[in-house]
Design a protein around this motif. Structure first.
Motif, PDB file in Angstrom:
ATOM      1  N   ARG A 226      -1.231 -37.699  -0.813  1.00 58.74           N
ATOM      2  CA  ARG A 226      -2.536 -37.501   0.258  1.00 58.74           C
ATOM      3  C   ARG A 226      -2.079 -37.568   1.427  1.00 58.74           C
ATOM      4  N   ARG A 227      -1.054 -38.304   1.783  1.00 62.45           N
ATOM      5  CA  ARG A 227      -0.496 -38.245   3.215  1.00 62.45           C
ATOM      6  C   ARG A 227       0.227 -37.050   3.457  1.00 62.45           C
ATOM      7  N   ILE A 228       0.987 -36.433   2.632  1.00 64.70           N
ATOM      8  CA  ILE A 228       1.567 -35.209   2.736  1.00 64.70           C
ATOM      9  C   ILE A 228       0.532 -34.146   2.751  1.00 64.70           C
ATOM     10  N   SER A 229      -0.721 -33.825   1.983  1.00 65.94           N
ATOM     11  CA  SER A 229      -1.661 -32.983   2.436  1.00 65.94           C
ATOM     12  C   SER A 229      -2.467 -33.099   3.605  1.00 65.94           C
ATOM     13  N   ALA A 230      -2.521 -34.529   4.001  1.00 64.44           N
ATOM     14  CA  ALA A 230      -3.129 -34.620   5.384  1.00 64.44           C
ATOM     15  C   ALA A 230      -2.206 -34.219   6.315  1.00 64.44           C
ATOM     16  N   ASP A 231      -0.924 -34.403   6.212  1.00 63.28           N
ATOM     17  CA  ASP A 231      -0.086 -33.767   7.398  1.00 63.28           C
ATOM     18  C   ASP A 231       0.048 -32.483   7.171  1.00 63.28           C
ATOM     19  N   ALA A 232       0.033 -31.706   6.089  1.00 61.92           N
ATOM     20  CA  ALA A 232      -0.349 -30.174   5.977  1.00 61.92           C
ATOM     21  C   ALA A 232      -1.274 -29.708   6.686  1.00 61.92           C
ATOM     22  N   GLU A 233      -2.685 -30.555   6.467  1.00 64.90           N
ATOM     23  CA  GLU A 233      -3.575 -29.896   7.044  1.00 64.90           C
ATOM     24  C   GLU A 233      -3.896 -30.075   8.595  1.00 64.90           C
ATOM     25  N   ALA A 234      -3.097 -31.385   8.956  1.00 65.70           N
ATOM     26  CA  ALA A 234      -3.045 -31.513  10.277  1.00 65.70           C
ATOM     27  C   ALA A 234      -2.155 -30.514  10.919  1.00 65.70           C
ATOM     28  N   TYR A 235      -1.138 -30.192  10.331  1.00 68.62           N
ATOM     29  CA  TYR A 235      -0.056 -29.087  10.887  1.00 68.62           C
ATOM     30  C   TYR A 235      -0.905 -27.772  10.896  1.00 68.62           C
ATOM     31  N   ALA A 236      -1.485 -27.380   9.775  1.00 70.63           N
ATOM     32  CA  ALA A 236      -2.080 -26.136   9.746  1.00 70.63           C
ATOM     33  C   ALA A 236      -3.216 -26.073  10.795  1.00 70.63           C
ATOM     34  N   THR A 237      -4.102 -27.174  11.269  1.00 76.28           N
ATOM     35  CA  THR A 237      -5.010 -27.159  12.278  1.00 76.28           C
ATOM     36  C   THR A 237      -4.178 -27.032  13.684  1.00 76.28           C
ATOM     37  N   GLU A 238      -3.242 -27.744  13.735  1.00 78.30           N
ATOM     38  CA  GLU A 238      -2.180 -27.809  14.908  1.00 78.30           C
ATOM     39  C   GLU A 238      -1.891 -26.113  15.260  1.00 78.30           C
ATOM     40  N   VAL A 239      -1.395 -25.392  13.922  1.00 78.67           N
ATOM     41  CA  VAL A 239      -0.844 -24.112  14.319  1.00 78.67           C
ATOM     42  C   VAL A 239      -2.170 -23.174  14.689  1.00 78.67           C
ATOM     43  N   VAL A 240      -3.217 -23.461  14.099  1.00 77.34           N
ATOM     44  CA  VAL A 240      -4.682 -22.667  14.461  1.00 77.34           C
ATOM     45  C   VAL A 240      -4.859 -22.805  15.956  1.00 77.34           C
ATOM     46  N   ALA A 241      -4.928 -24.118  16.254  1.00 73.72           N
ATOM     47  CA  ALA A 241      -5.172 -24.401  17.770  1.00 73.72           C
ATOM     48  C   ALA A 241      -4.126 -23.846  18.519  1.00 73.72           C
TER      49      ALA A 241
END
Length: 297
Positions: A226-241
């Protein structure tokens, strides 16, 4: 007459010489003593100790000295003896012992004790009872070598004045009465059951611990995923932002339109699909995507 007298004198002289020769032979026979290697001889003179003859050729005074005792110095074994003894925890045991000894000083043995075997047997019996009385039954069974050493040492001290050396003392067997045997058997069975119960309890405890460890490991892995998935989502959001910040809103719209096109393509690739589902704004999405592509080109 002269001839008869001469013959008489000659005959008398021969008898004297013959008697003298016999006397010398008897003296030699009585004065020389050959002692075997395995023996010692005790010599008395007028009933009193004169000497102790060792192995080999020995000389004594004929008619005055007399070999009174011939003592074997070989190692001897007393007959196996059994005697009852009571341990420190009040358990009656029957002990079977055997003692080996040899005579070192025959002059002490023959003049200080009448029946050496009986004396040693009685001494051993008393010492065995005394030593076992100091120990509990478990100690008697487990420390037999120590008990044998103590018995041997005590017997040596007791028979030292008899000119005897105790070479070995053996504790052959320690027997119990039937009631004590049954009680010990019950105790042994109870101890075995207790050990089995402890082993089972330890096994169950270990199984619980391993199960808990497995559940903890699984929970840790889920949390890590879950932590890895959350990190991935956060990274994707950061990339989009970051893309929106760098390229503006048009880049974001382009990405959304592209994802819509990919999703529609996957729906159209289904096996046996005869109908294609298009959202209401699919045409606009295609138009916007091509417009953006054209603008990028």
């Amino acid at each position: 007459m002269g001839a008869d007298r001469f013959l008489a004198e000659l005959t008398g002289g021969n008898i004297v010489w013959l008697l003298l020769a016999v006397f010398i032979i008897v003296c030699i026979f009585l004065g020389v003593r050959i002692v075997p290697q395995s023996e010692k001889h005790v010599v008395e003179r007028f009933g009193r100790l004169r000497a102790v003859l060792g192995p080999g050729i020995n000389f004594i005074v004929p008619f005055l000295d007399r070999v009174r005792h011939k003592i074997s110095i070989l190692e001897r074994q007393l007959p196996n003896a059994s005697q009852d003894a009571i341990t420190a925890d009040n358990v009656l045991v029957q002990v079977e012992t055997s003692v080996f000894y040899r005579i070192l000083e025959p002059e002490k043995t023959v003049y200080r004790i009448r029946d050496v075997d009986a004396a040693i047997a009685t001494t051993v019996a008393g010492i065995v009872r005394a030593e076992i009385g100091k120990m509990e039954l478990d100690e008697v069974q487990s420390n037999r070598s120590q008990l044998i050493g103590q018995i041997k040492m005590a017997v040596e001290d007791a028979v030292d004045n008899w000119g005897i050396e105790v070479t070995r003392a053996e504790l052959l067997d320690v027997n119990l009465d039937q009631a004590t045997r049954e009680a010990m058997l019950q105790q042994l069975n109870a101890e075995r059951e207790r050990r089995a119960a402890v082993t089972r309890a330890e096994g169950e405890k270990r199984a619980i611990e391993l199960n808990a460890d497995a559940e903890l490991y699984a929970a840790e892995q889920v949390a890590k995923a879950r932590r890895i998935s959350a990190d991935a989502e956060a990274y994707a959001t950061e990339v989009v932002a970051r893309a929106i910040a760098d390229n503006g809103l048009e880049a974001a719209q382009y990405q959304v339109a592209l994802k819509q096109v990919e999703a529609l393509a996957k729906v159209g690739e289904g096996n046996g699909s005869q109908t294609v589902i298009l959202p209401a704004d699919a045409v606009d999405a295609f138009a916007n995507a091509f417009k953006m592509l054209k603008g990028r080109g």
